[in-house]
Design a protein around this motif. Structure first.
Motif, PDB file in Angstrom:
ATOM      1  N   ASN A 128      21.772  40.124  75.225  1.00 50.55           N
ATOM      2  CA  ASN A 128      20.627  39.335  75.639  1.00 50.55           C
ATOM      3  C   ASN A 128      19.375  39.959  75.012  1.00 50.55           C
ATOM      4  O   ASN A 128      18.910  41.008  75.452  1.00 50.55           O
TER       5      ASN A 128
ATOM      6  N   THR B 158      16.381  38.892  75.123  1.00 50.82           N
ATOM      7  CA  THR B 158      15.256  38.866  76.058  1.00 50.82           C
ATOM      8  C   THR B 158      15.179  40.177  76.829  1.00 50.82           C
ATOM      9  O   THR B 158      14.092  40.732  77.006  1.00 50.82           O
TER      10      THR B 158
ATOM     11  N   GLN C  98      13.697  32.935  80.198  1.00 54.84           N
ATOM     12  CA  GLN C  98      14.935  32.342  79.680  1.00 54.84           C
ATOM     13  C   GLN C  98      15.709  33.406  78.902  1.00 54.84           C
ATOM     14  O   GLN C  98      15.141  34.081  78.041  1.00 54.84           O
TER      15      GLN C  98
ATOM     16  N   HIS D 269      18.188  34.868  76.033  1.00 56.73           N
ATOM     17  CA  HIS D 269      18.501  34.502  74.652  1.00 56.73           C
ATOM     18  C   HIS D 269      19.668  35.380  74.200  1.00 56.73           C
ATOM     19  O   HIS D 269      19.449  36.514  73.769  1.00 56.73           O
ATOM     20  N   TYR D 270      20.875  34.854  74.312  1.00 52.74           N
ATOM     21  CA  TYR D 270      22.068  35.604  73.933  1.00 52.74           C
ATOM     22  C   TYR D 270      22.369  35.395  72.455  1.00 52.74           C
ATOM     23  O   TYR D 270      22.267  34.278  71.943  1.00 52.74           O
ATOM     24  N   VAL D 271      22.727  36.479  71.789  1.00 56.49           N
ATOM     25  CA  VAL D 271      23.088  36.410  70.379  1.00 56.49           C
ATOM     26  C   VAL D 271      24.349  37.220  70.150  1.00 56.49           C
ATOM     27  O   VAL D 271      24.691  38.099  70.950  1.00 56.49           O
TER      28      VAL D 271
ATOM     29  N   GLY E  26      20.950  36.481  64.212  1.00 62.80           N
ATOM     30  CA  GLY E  26      20.476  35.823  65.429  1.00 62.80           C
ATOM     31  C   GLY E  26      19.540  36.714  66.217  1.00 62.80           C
ATOM     32  O   GLY E  26      18.531  36.257  66.750  1.00 62.80           O
TER      33      GLY E  26
ATOM     34  N   THR F 183      15.594  35.806  66.846  1.00 59.79           N
ATOM     35  CA  THR F 183      15.167  35.665  68.238  1.00 59.79           C
ATOM     36  C   THR F 183      14.076  36.666  68.574  1.00 59.79           C
ATOM     37  O   THR F 183      13.102  36.335  69.265  1.00 59.79           O
ATOM     38  N   LYS F 184      14.198  37.898  68.090  1.00 55.94           N
ATOM     39  CA  LYS F 184      13.154  38.899  68.340  1.00 55.94           C
ATOM     40  C   LYS F 184      11.839  38.475  67.713  1.00 55.94           C
ATOM     41  O   LYS F 184      10.777  38.647  68.312  1.00 55.94           O
TER      42      LYS F 184
ATOM     43  N   GLU G  36      10.834  35.466  67.264  1.00 59.40           N
ATOM     44  CA  GLU G  36      10.323  34.380  68.108  1.00 59.40           C
ATOM     45  C   GLU G  36       9.688  34.921  69.386  1.00 59.40           C
ATOM     46  O   GLU G  36       8.616  34.485  69.800  1.00 59.40           O
ATOM     47  N   LEU G  37      10.351  35.881  70.007  1.00 59.17           N
ATOM     48  CA  LEU G  37       9.865  36.419  71.274  1.00 59.17           C
ATOM     49  C   LEU G  37       8.708  37.400  71.100  1.00 59.17           C
ATOM     50  O   LEU G  37       7.940  37.619  72.039  1.00 59.17           O
TER      51      LEU G  37
ATOM     52  N   GLY H  24       6.010  33.304  73.307  1.00 57.05           N
ATOM     53  CA  GLY H  24       7.102  34.145  73.798  1.00 57.05           C
ATOM     54  C   GLY H  24       6.610  35.506  74.233  1.00 57.05           C
ATOM     55  O   GLY H  24       6.983  36.013  75.294  1.00 57.05           O
TER      56      GLY H  24
END
Length: 92
Positions: free
Chosen positions: A3, A5, A43, A45-47, A52, A56-57, A59-60, A65
């Motif tokens: 995760n 997040t 939320q 965010h599993y990768v 991925g 995702t990092k 984005e957050l 984010g």
């Protein structure tokens, strides 16, 4: 599988800790309570791949984010400060 997040929240927690006040210093129960508070409001965010995780990092770590993570943690700091489970006096 992980995760992202949670990783970001743990990192931002360390960055924000100096602004949280003395009530959280060195208390593992308060630390975990703040992290749980924030993670339950964000939320997940599993990768499963490095690509991925990197996307995702990114984005957050930027824009909304990043703001969402900081707000969730600050609310967690405030919530735990007024109602600590560790037995400390509430920090008002």
């Amino acid at each position: 599988m992980r995760n992202v997040t949670e990783e970001i929240v743990r990192q931002v927690y360390q960055d924000l800790l100096p602004t949280a006040g003395p009530v959280h210093e060195g208390c593992e129960i308060c630390r975990e309570d703040v992290l749980v508070y924030a993670l339950n409001r964000l939320q997940p965010h599993y990768v499963s791949t490095l690509k991925g995780a990197v996307l995702t990092k990114l984005e957050l770590d930027s824009g909304q984010g990043s703001a969402d993570v900081a707000v969730a943690l600050m609310e967690g700091f405030r919530f735990v400060a007024v109602s600590p489970r560790c037995g400390r006096e509430p920090y008002l």
